[in-house]
Design an enzyme around this catalytic site. Sequence first.
Site, mmCIF file in Angstrom:
data_model
loop_
_atom_site.group_PDB
_atom_site.id
_atom_site.type_symbol
_atom_site.label_atom_id
_atom_site.label_comp_id
_atom_site.label_asym_id
_atom_site.label_seq_id
_atom_site.Cartn_x
_atom_site.Cartn_y
_atom_site.Cartn_z
ATOM 1 N N HIS A 192 -10.501 2.468 -0.274
ATOM 2 C CA HIS A 192 -10.582 1.990 1.101
ATOM 3 C C HIS A 192 -11.361 0.683 1.084
ATOM 4 C CE1 HIS A 192 -10.044 3.628 5.398
ATOM 5 N NE2 HIS A 192 -8.899 3.380 4.834
ATOM 6 N N HIS A 241 0.825 -1.208 0.000
ATOM 7 C CA HIS A 241 0.000 0.000 0.000
ATOM 8 C C HIS A 241 0.860 1.259 0.000
ATOM 9 C CE1 HIS A 241 -3.827 2.058 0.853
ATOM 10 N NE2 HIS A 241 -3.096 2.890 1.580
ATOM 11 N N ARG A 272 -8.566 14.881 3.279
ATOM 12 C CA ARG A 272 -7.359 15.401 3.928
ATOM 13 C C ARG A 272 -6.228 15.569 2.934
ATOM 14 N NH1 ARG A 272 -8.615 12.170 7.839
ATOM 15 N NH2 ARG A 272 -7.020 10.636 7.405
ATOM 16 N N TYR A 287 4.275 0.681 -3.041
ATOM 17 C CA TYR A 287 3.993 0.409 -4.456
ATOM 18 C C TYR A 287 5.045 -0.534 -5.049
ATOM 19 C CZ TYR A 287 0.785 4.395 -4.120
ATOM 20 O OH TYR A 287 -0.214 5.237 -3.751
#
Lengths: 233, 738
Positions: B97, B51, B118, B54
Site C-alpha cells: 500500500h 495494479h 480481508r 499485472y
Amino acid sequence: MKSAILVFPGINRERDMARALRLASGHEPTMVWHAETSLPKGTDLVVVPGGFSYGDYLRCGAIAARAPVMAAVREFAADGGLVLGVCNGFQILCESGLLPGVLMRNAKLKFLCHDVHLRVERSDTPFTQGYNAGQVIRVPIAHGEGNYAADDETIRRLEGDGRVLYRYCAADGSIGDHSNINGAARGIAGIISERGNVLGMMPHPENHVEDIMGCTDGRGLFAGLVEHLERAA
Amino acid sequence: MNQPNTHPEITPDLVASHGLKPDEYQRILDLIGRVPSFTELGIFSAMWNEHCSYKSSRIHLKGLPTKAPWVIQGPGENAGVIDIGDGQAVVFKMESHNHPSYIEPYQGATTGVGGILRDVFTMGARPIACLNALSFGAPEHPRTRHLVSGVVAGVGGYGNSFGVPTVGGQTRFHSRYDGNILVNAMAVGLADADKIFYAAASGVNMPIVYLGSKTGRDGIHGATMASAEFDDDSAEKRPTVQVGDPFAEKLLLEACLEIMAADCVVAIQDMGAAGLTCSAVEMGAKGDLGVDLNLDAVPTRETGMSAYEMMLSESQERMLMVLKPEKEKQAEAIFRKWGLDFAIVGYTTPTERFVVRHGGVVMADLPIKELEAQAPLYDRPHVASPLLPTIHARDVAQPMSIADTLETMIATPELCSKRWVWEQYDHVIGGNTVQRPGGDAAVVRIEDGPKGLAMTCDVTPRYCEADPYEGGKQAVAEAWRNITAVGGRPLAITDNLNFGNPERPEIMGQLVGCLKGIAEACIALDFPIVSGNVSLYNETNGRGILPTPSIGGVGLLADFTKSATLAFKAESEAILVIGETQGWLGQSVYLRDICQREEGAPPPVDLAAEKRNGDVVRGMIHAGTATAVHDISDGGLLIALTEMAMAGHIGAQLDAAPAATLPHAYWFGEDQARYIVTVKQDDLLGVMTKLRAVEVPCVQIGVTGGDSLAITGERAVHVEHLRSAHERWLPGYMNSKN
C-alpha cells in the site's frame, strides 16, 4: 469456578482470557454476548476482557458501559459478585461507574506493547491472594489509553483504603517516574472497588500464564481467584 | 434520491486521465465495437490498470514455481493456501500500500493492513499473525519522520484493534525511497484444510450479496493512482486514499467466519482494489457466469452517488458473496447480529455479460471474461543491469578499529534496534507468540500446540539494485534461512514485488532479473510461491526506488518447544560459524555506512550451500545440540554475534581474524549461507565430527562468557554499552525535531 466472559463487538482478547481461566480452574468459561440481559445462573466470576469495544471511537469503554448486559453486571457486583476487568475491561468498568476514575491516553501518546513490572501491594484480596505483598511480577501491557487519572480526593481515598492492588514498578520493585510507563497517577495499574469485589487493571496477566511466553507471573492472579472461589463454595 | 448521472463525453483527455494509453483505448473499441459509456470507461480503467491486470509483469510471473505437494492453492485467489497436516491449512499473502501511505501515512497503512487481513479471512481463515516490511526515505529527508510516525501508528492502529498480533518485519531507510515509501503488509491465517472458500461463483440466478460497510466516495481511482508515477502534485491525490475502520473489519471477520461455519457460502470475494468492479467481475469470470448488478440496492454512505462512483469506490471493509439460497435468512440474521449491512445487489446469469443497472438504466454491459482475459499484456523491453565489479577487501579502507567500527555500525539506521516500531504493535495478543519480534523469524504456536509457525519478511534492496538476479536469489534464501534458524521447515512464500516504472527498460530489467533469481532460489530450496502482489511505478520525478521484492516466508515447526532463539544461553559454550567466510564487502553495510561507498557486486548466493548448511543447522536444533542460532546477514559476523550477546546478556571471547582474511572483511563481510550456532562443550566434539562427515564448513571462533565482546588483540566492548547504542538511535531520531 463458573466464570462468564462478556463479549462486546470489538472485544478481541476473550480467547486469551478463556484460556487463562481454563488452565487455572479446569472449567471452560461461558461467553456472554453484550445484548444479553442476564448472566448465566451460578456465575461466580464476571470477566470484562480486553479489546476495542465499539472500536473505542468514542471515549474508551463508554459505549460498552451502556450495553444491556452491564445492568446485570452492576446487579451482580452489588450482590458482592467478583468482577475482573482487564485493559478495555478496566476502561469499561470505569465508564460504567463500578470503579472510579478514567483512563486517558498514554503520556507519550503512543500505543505501547511490552512487558512491565508490577508491585503487588497487598495479598489479602481474592485478586492478589496468589501473590505475596510486595512481590514484583512481570506481565505485558498492550494499550494506548492506560493513563489512570482521578481527582485528588479519589486518589487519596484509593491509597488510604488500600485499594491500589497493582502498581507499575522497576524490576527491583522501586517506584517512580522511571517505572511509570504511561503517566498513570501514582503509577496505578490496578484498583479495586470500595467493597473490594471489582478489580480493574491495564496489564494483561492472561498473557503470562504459560511457559511458552517465557514468564508465568500472571498465573497467581487466576490461581488466587480459583482458590478463593473454591473455598467460598 | 438519485441525482441524474452525468455522462461526460469520452474524449482523448478523459481516456488519458483514466490511465489508459491510446492503444489500450483502441483495444476497448475493438472489443465492444462501440464507444464505451462513462461507467464502462471507469470499469475498464479499473480492470486494466497495472495494479489489477499485472499487464507488465504477467508474462514474467508465469516462470515462478508455484507447486509442491503441500500447496493447496497457489497464486490467483485472494491468498495462497498450504497444508500443514492434521487437517489444518495456513492461508497467507503480502500486499503493498505504497502510494496511499506516502500521501496519507496513517490511513494508507491502516487500509493496507485491513486489505491483506480481508484477503486472508475471505478464504475462511482466522488471521493469527501480521508482519510488515517498511521502506522509508533517508532520515534527513524532511518528510521521513512524519511518514515513519504515521505509518507505524497506522499499522498498529489497525492490527491492534482488529486483534491480530503483529509479530515481525523489516524497517529500512534509504534516500531512494525519499519520495516513494514502501508499506508491504503480510497476513497469515489458520483454516480447516477442507473448508477453504473461493471466489468462483457457481449456479445461475444465484443472489449476489453485499456485506459490510457502506459505499462512499473514498478511494475512487485508488488502483489507478497506484499505477502511476508520483510528481510534486501528488499530495493533491489525498482524496483517493481510503479510510480504514478496524472495528468494522473485526465485525466482518466474526460474521464471515460464523456464516462460513454455518455452511451458507458458495463464493466470496473481498472488495479491495477497484472495489465492486473487480470483485464482481472475478466472481463471474472465474465461475464462467455473467453478473447482473443493481446499484440501487448498494448501501451507500452518501446520497447521489453515480454508477461510476459506486463501481470505482474503494471504501473499505466490504465483501461480495454468493449464498446458498436456502441459507439466505440464516446468513442475514448473522449479519444483522453483528450490525453489518446486508443487501442483495445482483444475480448470476448464464450470459457471461457484466451488466450494471442504476435507476432502471443499463450503465454498463460488457463481456465479463474479456474484462480480465483481454486486459493488455505487455512484453516490455528490458535490459539487464550491468554487472558490477567485485570489490576486493584490500581496496576497502579501514578508517577505524574493529571495536570502534562495531560501536558505530550497531547504532546506524540500518542495523539499530527497531523496538520503537514493534512496541507500538500488539505482538502478544492471542497468547501464542512464542518468539516475539527481534529474532530471525517470529514463531507463533498453532492453537494449543505442539505445532508452530515460523514467519519472516526479507529482502536486501541494495543487493537487488546492484545485481537483480543475485538479489532475487538472496531475498528468498534469507527468508529460508531465517525460518531455518528458529528450527522451522520452510514451506512457501508470498512475494511483494516493488519496482519503478516498467516502461523504462532498465527498470523492467530489474524486475525480470529479480524474478529469475527468485524462481531459481524457490526451486533449489523447494520453497514455492503461493501468492503475491506487484507494485510498479514506484517513482517520483523520474527516479525509481531500489528494486524491492519483499519475500514473506512461512515455515512449520512440528513442535514449537524445539525451536531455537538467537540469545546466548550460558557461559563457556562454543561458538561455531557454519558456512564459509571469505569476507565479501561489495554492497555491504560496512562499505556503505563506514566507507560511504555503495559499490560493487553483492555477495553471490550458492543455493546448494544454502540448502546443505541450513538442513544441517535445522537438524542440530531438532537434535537439541544447538543452544542458540542466528543467521548472518546485514553487517556480517560481528553484528550477528553482537545481536546474540545483547539478547542473552552474555559476552564472548573471540579469536582474531584468521591470517588469510583482512579483519574488516572477516568481521563485517556479508558472505551468504552462514549461521552462528552455540553448542555446549560436551557436545562440541560430536557436532564437529558430524559436520565434517557431511562436509559442511564449520569453525569454532570463540566461547561465550563475560560481559563484553572481546576479540583477541582488540579493545573489548561491553555488551550493555553496545545495547544502549543499539537502542538509542531510532527513539532519539523520532523524538528530535527537524
